[in-house]
Design an enzyme around this catalytic site. Structure first.
Site, PDB file in Angstrom:
ATOM      1  N   ASP A  37       0.830  -1.214   0.000  1.00 40.56           N
ATOM      2  CA  ASP A  37       0.000   0.000   0.000  1.00 40.56           C
ATOM      3  C   ASP A  37       0.864   1.264   0.000  1.00 40.56           C
ATOM      4  OD1 ASP A  37      -2.382   1.379  -0.044  1.00 40.56           O
ATOM      5  OD2 ASP A  37      -2.663   1.318   2.125  1.00 40.56           O
ATOM      6  N   HIS A  76       2.250   3.037  -8.933  1.00 37.40           N
ATOM      7  CA  HIS A  76       2.071   1.594  -9.162  1.00 37.40           C
ATOM      8  C   HIS A  76       3.251   1.044  -9.968  1.00 37.40           C
ATOM      9  CE1 HIS A  76      -1.820   2.014  -7.465  1.00 37.40           C
ATOM     10  NE2 HIS A  76      -2.403   2.584  -8.509  1.00 37.40           N
ATOM     11  N   LEU A 127      10.615 -21.044  -4.592  1.00 39.19           N
ATOM     12  CA  LEU A 127       9.804 -19.976  -3.997  1.00 39.19           C
ATOM     13  C   LEU A 127       8.459 -19.940  -4.718  1.00 39.19           C
ATOM     14  CD1 LEU A 127       9.256 -17.314  -2.409  1.00 39.19           C
ATOM     15  CD2 LEU A 127      10.515 -16.098  -4.201  1.00 39.19           C
TER      16      LEU A 127
HETATM   17  C1  IPE Z   1      -5.404  -2.771  -0.093  1.00 35.39           C
HETATM   18  O1  IPE Z   1      -5.063  -1.446  -0.278  1.00 35.39           O
HETATM   19  C2  IPE Z   1      -5.439  -3.498  -1.399  1.00 35.39           C
HETATM   20  C3  IPE Z   1      -4.150  -3.706  -2.052  1.00 35.39           C
HETATM   21  C4  IPE Z   1      -2.978  -3.343  -1.603  1.00 35.39           C
HETATM   22  C5  IPE Z   1      -4.223  -4.424  -3.286  1.00 35.39           C
HETATM   23  P1  IPE Z   1      -6.171  -0.298  -0.410  1.00 35.39           P
HETATM   24  O2  IPE Z   1      -5.438   0.976  -0.513  1.00 35.39           O
HETATM   25  O3  IPE Z   1      -7.112  -0.626  -1.498  1.00 35.39           O
HETATM   26  O4  IPE Z   1      -6.922  -0.421   0.989  1.00 35.39           O
HETATM   27  P2  IPE Z   1      -7.876   0.601   1.735  1.00 35.39           P
HETATM   28  O5  IPE Z   1      -8.943   0.994   0.765  1.00 35.39           O
HETATM   29  O6  IPE Z   1      -7.044   1.778   2.130  1.00 35.39           O
HETATM   30  O7  IPE Z   1      -8.375  -0.130   2.935  1.00 35.39           O
HETATM   31  C1  IPE Z   2      -1.772   0.131  -3.263  1.00 35.65           C
HETATM   32  O1  IPE Z   2      -1.479   1.496  -3.321  1.00 35.65           O
HETATM   33  C2  IPE Z   2      -1.933  -0.466  -4.628  1.00 35.65           C
HETATM   34  C3  IPE Z   2      -3.278  -0.960  -4.916  1.00 35.65           C
HETATM   35  C4  IPE Z   2      -4.309  -0.904  -4.123  1.00 35.65           C
HETATM   36  C5  IPE Z   2      -3.475  -1.550  -6.216  1.00 35.65           C
HETATM   37  P1  IPE Z   2      -2.630   2.572  -3.346  1.00 35.65           P
HETATM   38  O2  IPE Z   2      -2.998   2.849  -4.755  1.00 35.65           O
HETATM   39  O3  IPE Z   2      -3.753   2.164  -2.462  1.00 35.65           O
HETATM   40  O4  IPE Z   2      -1.890   3.837  -2.727  1.00 35.65           O
HETATM   41  P2  IPE Z   2      -2.497   4.886  -1.705  1.00 35.65           P
HETATM   42  O5  IPE Z   2      -2.955   4.112  -0.500  1.00 35.65           O
HETATM   43  O6  IPE Z   2      -3.622   5.573  -2.405  1.00 35.65           O
HETATM   44  O7  IPE Z   2      -1.344   5.792  -1.395  1.00 35.65           O
HETATM   45 MG    MG Z   3      -4.115   2.415  -0.488  1.00 32.85          MG
END
Ligand code: IPE
Ligand code: IPE
Ligand code: MG
Length: 267
Positions: A18, A35, A129
């Site tokens: 995240d 990403h 792995l």
């Molecule tokens: C969780 O992250 C999902 C992934 C990392 C794929 P999100 O950014 O979507 O989670 P929330 O919405 O903050 O809980």
């Molecule tokens: C996690 O990073 C990646 C996915 C959920 C695919 P985010 O896109 O949620 O990044 P933030 O949380 O908005 O910074």
């Molecule tokens: Mg996020």
């Protein structure tokens, strides 16, 4: 230099990757840039698992709830995933890394699913792995799916409804072929599980870090492992039991506490 006890490494690490969006925003770039950069962190962690001999890594790449994001971001994520798998495949094969998938295939664009399926098929014989990609995954959905599959087996007379145990139920989950998740890492500062591996996390150790995923490097992973190694995983037992006190001592310790007023216990 982080000191690690090679006898106490987790066998299975799961990561909620995240913070990509915030990482990009901080650089005045589009979220998608975050990403893209996150792919380097994936490479680092995979390499680290190989070097240390951690045999199972599960990565949360796209949640069921992520469909609520803008269509353009979702499209970019699928495109990135497809490109990433295609470009990494020769290397995955060379390094004997097995790819598996967990989550709902329905909804994943066909070309992405094809790319995934071919990576899964071409790496299925490897054991060094196993990298499990949670894509279009939700923990609750996984549990409901397992319950449905179980109900179908009952209906077909393959099993008795009353035979259900936690162990048997686990066999209907995506993780049936994976060991228990020892350590969950979530980057990006949030301290929640966001519908990830709900059943599997009954006894998982949690490690939360504010580091945003694109900044997460080998040193951060090693730090998470070091922190994990400080934990005492009791699984319901007492610390004394785990530390293997002599029998007479542990017998004393195991005497029930008398809950009388004079015992001084007030709660
Ligand atoms: C969780 O992250 C999902 C992934 C990392 C794929 P999100 O950014 O979507 O989670 P929330 O919405 O903050 O809980
Ligand atoms: C996690 O990073 C990646 C996915 C959920 C695919 P985010 O896109 O949620 O990044 P933030 O949380 O908005 O910074
Ligand atoms: Mg996020």
């Amino acid at each position: 230099m982080v000191h690690l006890d090679t006898d106490k490494l987790p066998r299975h690490v799961a990561i909620i990757m995240d913070g990509n969006g915030r990482w990009a925003k901080a650089r005045l770039r589009h979220r998608v840039f975050g990403h893209e950069e996150g792919a380097n962190s994936v490479r680092d962690v995979v390499q680290c698992c190989l070097e240390l001999g951690i045999p199972y890594l599960t990565l949360y790449a796209f949640s069921k709830e992520n469909w609520k994001r803008p269509a353009s971001e979702i499209r970019a994520l699928w495109e990135l995933l497809k490109r990433f798998i295609r470009s990494e495949l020769p290397d995955l094969i060379a390094r004997e890394i097995r790819i598996v998938r967990m989550g709902d295939p329905e909804g994943i664009p066909g070309d992405v699913l094809d790319e995934l399926q071919s990576a899964i098929a071409l790496t299925s014989q490897f054991e060094k792995l196993t990298v499990s990609l949670a894509i279009n995954y939700g923990g609750r959905q996984e549990i409901v799916r397992a319950a449905t599959l179980f109900a179908m087996d009952v209906q077909n007379g393959r099993i008795q409804g009353t035979d259900l145990t936690p162990d048997l139920f686990s066999r209907y989950l995506f993780t049936s072929h994976l060991p228990e998740v020892d350590l969950l890492i979530r980057t990006g500062g949030e301290r929640r599980v966001s519908n990830f591996l709900l059943w599997q996390m009954a006894y998982t150790e949690f490690y939360f870090t504010r580091i945003l995923w694109p900044d997460f490097r080998k040193s951060h992973f090693l730090e998470a492992l070091r922190d994990y190694q400080q934990r005492e995983r009791r699984f319901g037992r007492t610390g004394e039991q785990l530390r293997g006190k002599s029998k007479s001592e542990s017998l004393l310790d195991d005497r029930p506490v008398e809950m009388t007023e004079s015992s001084g216990i007030t709660h």
